[in-house]
Design a protein around this motif. Structure first.
Motif, PDB file in Angstrom:
ATOM      1  N   VAL A 165       0.851  -1.201   0.000  1.00 27.40           N
ATOM      2  CA  VAL A 165       0.000   0.000   0.000  1.00 27.40           C
ATOM      3  C   VAL A 165       0.884   1.247   0.000  1.00 27.40           C
ATOM      4  O   VAL A 165       0.652   2.203  -0.738  1.00 27.40           O
ATOM      5  CB  VAL A 165      -0.951   0.002   1.217  1.00 27.40           C
ATOM      6  CG1 VAL A 165      -1.664   1.357   1.341  1.00 27.40           C
ATOM      7  CG2 VAL A 165      -1.984  -1.110   1.080  1.00 27.40           C
ATOM      8  N   CYS A 166       1.914   1.241   0.829  1.00 27.34           N
ATOM      9  CA  CYS A 166       2.832   2.389   0.887  1.00 27.34           C
ATOM     10  C   CYS A 166       3.479   2.654  -0.472  1.00 27.34           C
ATOM     11  O   CYS A 166       3.689   3.803  -0.859  1.00 27.34           O
ATOM     12  CB  CYS A 166       3.919   2.135   1.934  1.00 27.34           C
ATOM     13  SG  CYS A 166       3.309   2.116   3.638  1.00 27.34           S
TER      14      CYS A 166
ATOM     15  N   ARG B  59       2.248   2.350  -3.326  1.00 30.33           N
ATOM     16  CA  ARG B  59       1.335   2.977  -4.284  1.00 30.33           C
ATOM     17  C   ARG B  59       1.103   4.457  -3.997  1.00 30.33           C
ATOM     18  O   ARG B  59       0.494   5.150  -4.799  1.00 30.33           O
ATOM     19  CB  ARG B  59      -0.015   2.259  -4.285  1.00 30.33           C
ATOM     20  CG  ARG B  59       0.027   0.825  -4.736  1.00 30.33           C
ATOM     21  CD  ARG B  59      -1.367   0.348  -5.138  1.00 30.33           C
ATOM     22  NE  ARG B  59      -2.351   0.523  -4.096  1.00 30.33           N
ATOM     23  CZ  ARG B  59      -2.650  -0.395  -3.178  1.00 30.33           C
ATOM     24  NH1 ARG B  59      -1.997  -1.545  -3.177  1.00 30.33           N
ATOM     25  NH2 ARG B  59      -3.565  -0.172  -2.257  1.00 30.33           N
ATOM     26  N   HIS B  60       1.527   4.906  -2.827  1.00 34.96           N
ATOM     27  CA  HIS B  60       1.220   6.283  -2.421  1.00 34.96           C
ATOM     28  C   HIS B  60       2.482   7.131  -2.361  1.00 34.96           C
ATOM     29  O   HIS B  60       3.585   6.636  -2.183  1.00 34.96           O
ATOM     30  CB  HIS B  60       0.517   6.294  -1.062  1.00 34.96           C
ATOM     31  CG  HIS B  60      -0.878   5.740  -1.108  1.00 34.96           C
ATOM     32  ND1 HIS B  60      -1.985   6.520  -1.323  1.00 34.96           N
ATOM     33  CD2 HIS B  60      -1.340   4.457  -0.997  1.00 34.96           C
ATOM     34  CE1 HIS B  60      -3.074   5.763  -1.324  1.00 34.96           C
ATOM     35  NE2 HIS B  60      -2.708   4.501  -1.126  1.00 34.96           N
TER      36      HIS B  60
ATOM     37  N   SER C 215      -1.383   9.784   2.878  1.00 34.28           N
ATOM     38  CA  SER C 215      -2.245   9.149   1.884  1.00 34.28           C
ATOM     39  C   SER C 215      -2.327   7.643   2.105  1.00 34.28           C
ATOM     40  O   SER C 215      -3.411   7.051   2.070  1.00 34.28           O
ATOM     41  CB  SER C 215      -1.713   9.448   0.485  1.00 34.28           C
ATOM     42  OG  SER C 215      -2.462   8.773  -0.491  1.00 34.28           O
ATOM     43  N   ALA C 216      -1.165   7.003   2.357  1.00 35.21           N
ATOM     44  CA  ALA C 216      -1.161   5.560   2.614  1.00 35.21           C
ATOM     45  C   ALA C 216      -1.924   5.241   3.887  1.00 35.21           C
ATOM     46  O   ALA C 216      -2.670   4.250   3.965  1.00 35.21           O
ATOM     47  CB  ALA C 216       0.281   5.068   2.710  1.00 35.21           C
TER      48      ALA C 216
ATOM     49  N   GLU D 282      -5.700   5.022   3.513  1.00 36.05           N
ATOM     50  CA  GLU D 282      -6.189   3.761   2.949  1.00 36.05           C
ATOM     51  C   GLU D 282      -6.118   2.639   3.978  1.00 36.05           C
ATOM     52  O   GLU D 282      -7.047   1.845   4.100  1.00 36.05           O
ATOM     53  CB  GLU D 282      -5.387   3.378   1.707  1.00 36.05           C
ATOM     54  CG  GLU D 282      -5.829   2.044   1.101  1.00 36.05           C
ATOM     55  CD  GLU D 282      -5.102   1.679  -0.180  1.00 36.05           C
ATOM     56  OE1 GLU D 282      -5.147   0.491  -0.555  1.00 36.05           O
ATOM     57  OE2 GLU D 282      -4.493   2.581  -0.794  1.00 36.05           O
TER      58      GLU D 282
ATOM     59  N   TRP E 256       9.854   5.449   6.212  1.00 41.42           N
ATOM     60  CA  TRP E 256       9.250   5.862   4.929  1.00 41.42           C
ATOM     61  C   TRP E 256      10.333   6.220   3.912  1.00 41.42           C
ATOM     62  O   TRP E 256      10.236   5.892   2.733  1.00 41.42           O
ATOM     63  CB  TRP E 256       8.327   7.060   5.161  1.00 41.42           C
ATOM     64  CG  TRP E 256       7.632   7.528   3.921  1.00 41.42           C
ATOM     65  CD1 TRP E 256       7.995   8.555   3.106  1.00 41.42           C
ATOM     66  CD2 TRP E 256       6.446   6.970   3.339  1.00 41.42           C
ATOM     67  NE1 TRP E 256       7.119   8.675   2.062  1.00 41.42           N
ATOM     68  CE2 TRP E 256       6.154   7.716   2.179  1.00 41.42           C
ATOM     69  CE3 TRP E 256       5.602   5.923   3.694  1.00 41.42           C
ATOM     70  CZ2 TRP E 256       5.059   7.444   1.372  1.00 41.42           C
ATOM     71  CZ3 TRP E 256       4.511   5.651   2.895  1.00 41.42           C
ATOM     72  CH2 TRP E 256       4.244   6.392   1.746  1.00 41.42           C
TER      73      TRP E 256
END
Length: 535
Positions: free
Chosen positions: A487-488, A490-491, A496-497, A500, A529
């Motif tokens: 998920v991370c 994709r953001h 933002s992550a 989701e 990150w």
């Protein structure tokens, strides 16, 4: 006790042509709207407000005298109202509005009618709007000649009550037209997701009523391009646009090529510019410009685009003269533009200009109730494209839908995955019938495609961990961490992550700090990150 009869009050404009008297006594041989209005046998009028301009005082006085002679019980109140331009909507509406505001309406003891036969068409339309909005709390009345009557000067009248249920049929037709437009925007697919249907309903209104930019967000394959094209087609068939649809994938525009492609260039503006080029913005004049993946534009292109949106003018590369282009804009992106603003890679003023109407298109896995109708649509689309009618047998259809709705189906590319699946099934089906064996093969293909991508990402993500940490991971942690890191990936931002990942729990907190929660989770495994984005 007898009920008190209400008095009838009429507001009418003087007809400078139809009410004209002249010097001849034969005026009593022809129909005149305001004189005939007060002669209706079943419509006694107590007061007639006759609106006229200063150039028609004599005519207004003469009409008032004639009204008194044929209807002594009618009191005529002459009201001077000058229109600089009787065809100017703003002026006419404003003055009629002020007239209504100045009247002391008493609906308990008076009935009010607005006579819409005389005056310009603009005045008639404004009278309708004031009555429909209840600024004039009455009904409309229309008069016309009636050759069937022995006295041809009286004419006939029709009262129009805008509140009557008889107009429900008209309202129903408008509703049906709106539903047809919404269905068109959905490509004729009978979607079931309530949130998506509400969004389409609003988009239909915005597409027809507004020329402001529209921003479509959502993952790749969610249908942004198709929706933009249908919005254009809807506007086109409503005659709201004259020009063409120009579609641009901003991800393909880099460097000087981006500036030249968007804004055009002159001959010799740069090496290789052997001829002048008008550019995409110029080509979209009077039409619609769809900028897909707008987040991929550089800051310089963003600045010029903002100027072009606001002023409808811009300078082609190499030119000292600006050019004009009046286009409507739809922008699409799968990126978090707000996060990009914080990072300094997207202009805040441009985002503010294009996000007046922002619509997030959900991915296919978030609209599972719409998978079945979209499956039917793709089967039909395949048949139309290839000229072969295909269909599932019942067992095959049930098995495919069961898989499509399961957690195994991640639909990474959303509707593109579904369309590709139907294309393969239709191509390989024998006798135009998709069998269980075909579905089994397709499920295996999709599962392998998605799991292959997952495995590749998984080993890549696990390489971020120290050997000691990786060796101590339970199977549960491996799968959970892989999902979180995917998920991370994709953001573009932790916020933002986090939105989701914590989509439910965050709504139950007074203050949700998604970035901090995600940061703490990653820290348990020694991942930051910054490390993830270096991958």
């Amino acid at each position: 006790m007898n009920a008190v009869m209400k008095k009838t009050i009429v507001v009418s404009l003087l007809g400078t042509q139809l009410d004209r008297i002249g010097k001849r006594v034969d005026r009593w041989t022809r129909w005149r709207p305001n004189v005939g209005l007060v002669q209706q046998e079943n419509l006694p009028i107590d007061t007639l407000y006759l609106l006229h301009d200063n150039h028609s005082k004599r005519l207004a006085n003469n009409v008032a005298v004639d009204i008194e002679s044929v209807s002594p019980d009618t009191s005529v109140a002459l009201c001077q109202m000058n229109f600089t331009d009787p065809w100017d909507f703003e002026e006419v509406y404003a003055k009629l509005y002020d007239f209504c505001e100045a009247m002391d309406f008493d609906i308990d003891s008076h009935d009010y009618l607005f006579h819409i036969t005389t005056g310009t068409h603009v005045a008639q339309i404004c009278s309708y709007l004031l009555t429909e909005s209840r600024h004039f709390p009455g009904k409309l009345i229309q008069s016309a000649p009636d050759l069937s009557k022995e006295d041809k000067t009286i004419g006939r009248v029709q009262i129009i009550d805008l509140d009557l249920s008889r107009y429900d049929q008209l309202a129903t037709r408008f509703d049906n037209a709106r539903i047809e437009d919404e269905t068109f925007l959905k490509g004729g697919i009978e979607t079931r997701n309530e949130a998506f249907n509400r969004m389409i309903s609003q988009i239909e209104k915005v597409a027809i009523r507004s020329t402001a930019p529209i921003l479509l967000t959502g993952p790749t394959g969610a249908g942004k391009s198709q929706l933009a094209q249908r919005i254009y087609q809807l506007k086109k068939r409503r005659a709201l646009l004259k020009g063409e649809l120009v579609t641009v994938n901003c991800a393909t525009l880099k460097g000087m090529n981006a500036m030249a492609a968007l804004f055009g260039h002159t001959k010799g503006a740069f090496t290789g510019a052997s001829a002048a080029r008008e550019g995409f913005l110029r080509a979209a004049d009077k039409g619609l410009l769809f900028l897909d993946e707008i987040g991929e534009l550089g800051l310089e292109e963003q600045a010029m685009l903002l100027h072009a949106i606001e002023y409808k003018r811009f300078h082609p590369v190499g030119s000292d003269k600006d050019v004009h282009s009046d286009f409507q804009l739809i922008a699409g992106t799968n990126r978090d533009l707000k996060a990009m603003v914080i990072e300094g890679t997207f202009r805040e003023d441009l985002l503010a200009r294009i996000n007046l109407w922002t619509y997030p298109l959900p991915g296919l896995k978030d609209r599972k109730e719409d998978i079945e109708p979209n499956l039917d649509y793709e089967v039909m689309a395949f048949a139309e494209k290839h000229g072969d009618r295909i269909r599932f047998n019942k067992e095959a259809r049930d098995k495919f839908l069961s898989f499509a709705l399961s957690h195994q189906a991640t639909w990474n590319s959303n509707f593109r995955d579904l369309s590709s699946a139907v294309t393969r099934l239709g191509t390989l089906a024998d006798s135009s019938r998709i069998a269980v064996e075909d579905v089994d093969d397709e499920i295996a293909r999709l599962s392998g495609m998605w799991s292959g991508s997952s495995n590749e990402s998984s080993s890549s993500y696990l390489s971020l961990l120290d050997d000691e940490v990786r060796e101590d991971l339970d199977t549960f942690d491996v799968h959970q961490l892989n999902y979180v890191l995917s998920v991370c990936d994709r953001h573009d931002s932790m916020a933002s992550a986090g939105r989701e990942l914590f989509n439910i729990s965050r709504t139950k907190k007074v203050q949700s700090n998604d970035s901090a929660r995600l940061q703490k989770y990653l820290a348990k495994f020694g991942v930051s990150w910054k490390d993830l984005k270096k991958k």
